[in-house]
Design a protein around this motif. Structure first.
Motif, mmCIF file in Angstrom:
data_model
loop_
_atom_site.group_PDB
_atom_site.id
_atom_site.type_symbol
_atom_site.label_atom_id
_atom_site.label_comp_id
_atom_site.label_asym_id
_atom_site.label_seq_id
_atom_site.Cartn_x
_atom_site.Cartn_y
_atom_site.Cartn_z
ATOM 1 N N PRO A 1 0.857 -1.090 -0.150
ATOM 2 C CA PRO A 1 -0.129 0.017 -0.097
ATOM 3 C C PRO A 1 0.857 1.218 0.048
ATOM 4 O O PRO A 1 1.998 1.217 0.460
ATOM 5 C CB PRO A 1 -0.701 -0.235 1.280
ATOM 6 N N SER A 2 0.187 2.428 -0.443
ATOM 7 C CA SER A 2 1.172 3.827 -0.474
ATOM 8 C C SER A 2 1.122 4.190 1.042
ATOM 9 O O SER A 2 1.956 5.063 1.367
ATOM 10 C CB SER A 2 0.307 4.718 -1.382
ATOM 11 N N LEU B 1 9.722 4.155 3.719
ATOM 12 C CA LEU B 1 10.065 3.004 2.893
ATOM 13 C C LEU B 1 10.097 3.324 1.646
ATOM 14 O O LEU B 1 9.345 3.626 0.882
ATOM 15 C CB LEU B 1 8.961 1.633 3.386
ATOM 16 N N VAL B 2 11.436 2.911 1.212
ATOM 17 C CA VAL B 2 11.719 3.205 -0.510
ATOM 18 C C VAL B 2 11.882 1.997 -1.146
ATOM 19 O O VAL B 2 12.643 1.316 -0.730
ATOM 20 C CB VAL B 2 13.230 4.070 -0.391
ATOM 21 N N ALA B 3 11.413 1.549 -2.345
ATOM 22 C CA ALA B 3 11.816 0.846 -3.447
ATOM 23 C C ALA B 3 12.280 1.582 -4.503
ATOM 24 O O ALA B 3 11.629 2.500 -5.161
ATOM 25 C CB ALA B 3 10.343 0.328 -3.604
ATOM 26 N N SER B 4 13.355 1.009 -4.961
ATOM 27 C CA SER B 4 13.948 1.686 -6.099
ATOM 28 C C SER B 4 14.464 0.841 -7.456
ATOM 29 O O SER B 4 14.572 -0.345 -6.958
ATOM 30 C CB SER B 4 15.316 2.434 -5.607
ATOM 31 N N GLY C 1 13.312 5.869 -7.560
ATOM 32 C CA GLY C 1 12.402 5.276 -6.182
ATOM 33 C C GLY C 1 11.180 5.855 -5.827
ATOM 34 O O GLY C 1 10.740 6.903 -6.389
ATOM 35 N N VAL C 2 10.256 5.040 -5.184
ATOM 36 C CA VAL C 2 9.169 5.290 -4.789
ATOM 37 C C VAL C 2 8.825 5.335 -3.146
ATOM 38 O O VAL C 2 9.532 4.244 -2.832
ATOM 39 C CB VAL C 2 7.992 5.008 -5.335
ATOM 40 N N THR C 3 8.741 6.360 -2.284
ATOM 41 C CA THR C 3 8.658 6.171 -1.039
ATOM 42 C C THR C 3 7.064 6.072 -0.562
ATOM 43 O O THR C 3 6.229 6.866 -0.822
ATOM 44 C CB THR C 3 9.249 7.597 -0.284
ATOM 45 N N VAL C 4 6.924 4.893 0.411
ATOM 46 C CA VAL C 4 5.756 4.778 1.005
ATOM 47 C C VAL C 4 5.961 5.476 2.313
ATOM 48 O O VAL C 4 6.911 5.395 3.163
ATOM 49 C CB VAL C 4 5.350 3.461 0.811
ATOM 50 N N THR C 5 4.804 5.964 3.097
ATOM 51 C CA THR C 5 4.619 6.483 4.400
ATOM 52 C C THR C 5 4.048 5.460 5.198
ATOM 53 O O THR C 5 2.960 4.870 4.908
ATOM 54 C CB THR C 5 3.851 7.686 4.500
ATOM 55 N N ALA D 1 1.379 3.682 -4.601
ATOM 56 C CA ALA D 1 2.207 4.663 -4.821
ATOM 57 C C ALA D 1 3.189 4.167 -5.860
ATOM 58 O O ALA D 1 3.542 2.894 -6.175
ATOM 59 C CB ALA D 1 3.309 5.151 -3.493
ATOM 60 N N PHE D 2 3.147 5.353 -7.029
ATOM 61 C CA PHE D 2 4.121 4.830 -8.212
ATOM 62 C C PHE D 2 5.165 6.061 -8.502
ATOM 63 O O PHE D 2 5.114 7.033 -8.144
ATOM 64 C CB PHE D 2 3.122 4.610 -9.575
#
Length: 463
Positions: A227-228, A290-293, A298-302, A330-331
Motif C-alpha cells: 500500500p502507499s 520505506l523506499v523501493a527503487s 525510487g518511490v517512498t511509501v509512508t 504509490a508509483f
C-alpha cells in the motif's frame, strides 16, 4: 353615562394579522447548502490527447496516463475542498497537472463552495509554454473536475505542440456527521446462506495491479508499490508489494531494492529483500519512510507508527481500511518522459554515462591547467630577457642585443632605433565554436541548441 368605544371590524382584523405575523418564526432568505466533507468515491481519471505537431526531436509522444478510481475522503475547508485518495492528494485551489515550472496564475471560487476555476501557466521566460485551466463544479451529491491543457515548445528547430483534456467525477457515499445506514435484516428464506459463509474476512484482500503478461516485454518504465500508506504499532510486521511494468503495462520480473529512508525512526525498523518491514518493540511514535527503487528511480511509501492505545482512534480518522492500509498504490516513472503526466522523468542512462561525463570534464580542465602553466612560464622567461637587455653595456652586449632585435619581434614597450617604441599587438586566439552538452545523458549538441532531444534537459556550454 357614556358608552365604551368599540373597535371597528377592520381594526380588529389588522391587529389579528399582525399578531400572527409576529408569532410566525422567521427563516433565512436562503438556507446554507450542506457540507461536502465526507466519504466519496472517485471515477478513474481519463486523459485524451490531441497532438498538433511532434517531431523526432520532441522525444516520446504524449500518451494517456490517468489515475485509478477508488474511495476518497473530502474535507471542506472554507470555500475550498481537499481530496485525498485515488492516486494522490489534490485541492480545488490547484491544477491537477504537475509539470515542472508550472505555477498557479489565477484562481476563483464561489461563495457557497460549489464552483471553482484555476489557471496555471509557465513563466514568461520559459521556452516550454504551457497553459492549464482546471474547472470544478459540485452539487450536494456529485463533483465533476475537467482540466484542459495546451503545451508548446521548440527543440532543435522542431515545434512540439499538443493539448489534453482530463476528467474525473466524484459521487457522495456518506456525508460527514451522518450516521452510517443501518444494515437491514435479511428475509427469513430457506435459500439464505449461513452466517458463517457470508461473514466477511478479517483482512480485506488487495486488488492486483492493472498489469498483463506479455511474451516480449520492454524496458522497465513504471514502479508501483502497495500500500502507499500504512498504520502500524511497535513490534508489528507488514508485507509491502512491488510491481515493475514496461511502457505498455506488461509485468516484468525485475525486483526493486528496498531500504529505509533516513529519519528519527530509521534505526527502529528493518526491511528484507522481499519488502517485509519489521518494527522494533521499542519504536516510538512518528512517521517512517520505506523506499523501493529500480534503476536509480525510487518511490517512498509512508508508515505511521503509533502506540496501541491510540491505534483505533487514528484508524477511524485516517481513511485507511480495516488493516490500516491504503487501497491505492504509490508509483514512480522509471524511463518514460511525458509533458502531461504527474511525474516528469528523464531517460535513465546509468552510472557509466555519468562517470564518462565527469571524466571528460576533468580531462578538459586538466588540459586547460597545463596550457596555462606553459604560458605562465614562457611569460616569465620573456620578462627576464627584457630586464637583462637594457642593463647590459659594451660592444659585445650591444651586438648581441642588436642581433636579438633582428631575429625576434620587438616586445611591448622595448626601445628601437630613433627612440620610438613599438607596442606588441595582443595575440588573438583563433575563434573556436563552443558546443553544448546535456548534463543528464552527456549527449553533445551544437552551440545553437537549447534542450536535449532525449529528455528535454536544458543544455550547458562545454568548457
Amino acid at each position: 353615562m357614556r358608552r365604551p368605544l368599540l373597535a371597528s371590524p377592520a381594526l380588529l382584523l389588522a391587529l389579528l394579522a399582525s399578531s400572527l405575523v409576529a408569532a410566525t418564526p422567521r427563516t433565512g432568505a436562503a438556507q446554507d447548502p450542506p457540507t461536502l466533507s465526507g466519504s466519496w468515491t472517485a471515477s478513474a481519471l481519463t486523459e485524451q490527447w490531441a497532438v498538433a505537431a511532434w517531431g523526432e526531436a520532441c522525444g516520446p509522444r504524449p500518451r494517456p496516463q490517468g489515475a485509478p478510481g477508488g474511495a476518497v475522503q473530502i474535507q471542506q475547508q472554507g470555500s475550498e475542498l481537499s481530496i485525498s485518495g485515488a492516486g494522490r492528494p489534490w485541492s480545488t485551489a490547484e491544477c491537477w497537472e504537475q509539470m515542472p515550472g508550472l505555477a498557479r496564475s489565477k484562481h476563483s471560487a464561489s461563495g457557497n463552495a460549489r464552483s471553482w476555476q484555476t489557471r496555471c501557466t509557465t513563466p514568461a521566460n520559459d521556452p516550454r509554454r504551457a497553459v492549464v485551466t482546471t474547472t470544478t463544479q459540485a452539487t450536494d451529491t456529485s463533483i465533476q473536475m475537467v482540466e484542459a491543457g495546451q503545451y508548446q515548445f521548440i527543440i532543435q528547430d522542431t515545434t512540439c505542440s499538443a493539448s489534453v483534456t482530463r476528467t474525473r467525477t466524484y459521487t457522495l457515499v456518506r456525508r460527514a456527521g451522518e450516521a452510517p445506514p443501518a444494515a437491514s435484516a435479511p428475509p427469513p428464506v430457506a435459500s439464505a446462506p449461513p452466517p458463517v459463509a457470508s461473514a466477511p474476512p478479517a483482512t480485506p484482500e488487495k486488488k492486483p495491479a492493472a498489469s498483463r503478461t506479455c511474451d516480449a516485454p520492454g524496458e522497465p518504465a513504471r514502479l508501483e508499490v502497495t500500500p502507499s500508506r500504512k498504520l502500524m504499532r511497535p513490534g508489528e510486521r507488514s508485507q509491502f508489494r512491488a510491481l515493475v511494468m514496461d511502457a505498455e503495462g506488461c509485468a516484468l520480473p525485475t525486483r526493486p531494492a528496498w531500504s529505509i529512508a533516513p529519519g528519527p525512526l530509521a534505526s527502529a525498523a528493518t526491511v528484507d529483500a522481499t519488502g517485509a518491514l519489521s518494527l522494533g518493540a521499542d519504536a516510538g511514535e512518528g512517521k517512517l519512510g520505506l523506499v523501493a527503487s529500480v534503476a536509480d528511480k525510487g518511490v517512498t511509501v509512508t508508515i505511521e507508527v503509533t502506540s496501541p492505545d491510540r491505534y483505533e482512534a487514528l484508524l477511524a480518522t485516517s481513511g485507511l481500511n480495516e488493516a490500516g492500509e491504503s487501497d491505492q498504490a504509490a508509483f514512480a516513472m522509471i524511463a518514460t518522459g511525458t509533458i502531461g503526466g504527474r511525474t516528469t522523468a528523464g531517460e535513465d542512462l546509468g552510472r557509466q554515462r555519468k562517470n564518462l561525463f565527469v571524466a571528460i570534464v576533468g580531462g578538459v580542465a586538466a588540459c586547460l591547467g597545463f596550457a596555462g602553466l606553459v604560458l605562465l612560464r614562457r611569460g616569465r622567461r620573456r620578462a627576464g630577457a627584457d630586464v637583462e637587455g637594457p642593463a647590459s653595456t659594451g660592444g659585445v652586449s650591444g651586438e648581441r642585443g642588436s642581433a636579438g632585435a633582428e631575429e625576434a619581434p620587438a616586445s611591448a614597450g622595448a626601445p628601437i632605433a630613433g627612440g620610438a617604441t613599438v607596442a606588441e599587438a595582443p595575440v588573438q586566439p583563433g575563434a573556436r565554436a563552443r558546443g553544448k552538452i546535456c548534463p543528464t545523458c552527456g549527449e553533445l549538441y551544437p552551440g545553437e541548441a537549447m534542450f536535449c532531444g532525449k529528455d528535454g534537459t536544458q543544455l550547458v556550454l562545454v568548457n
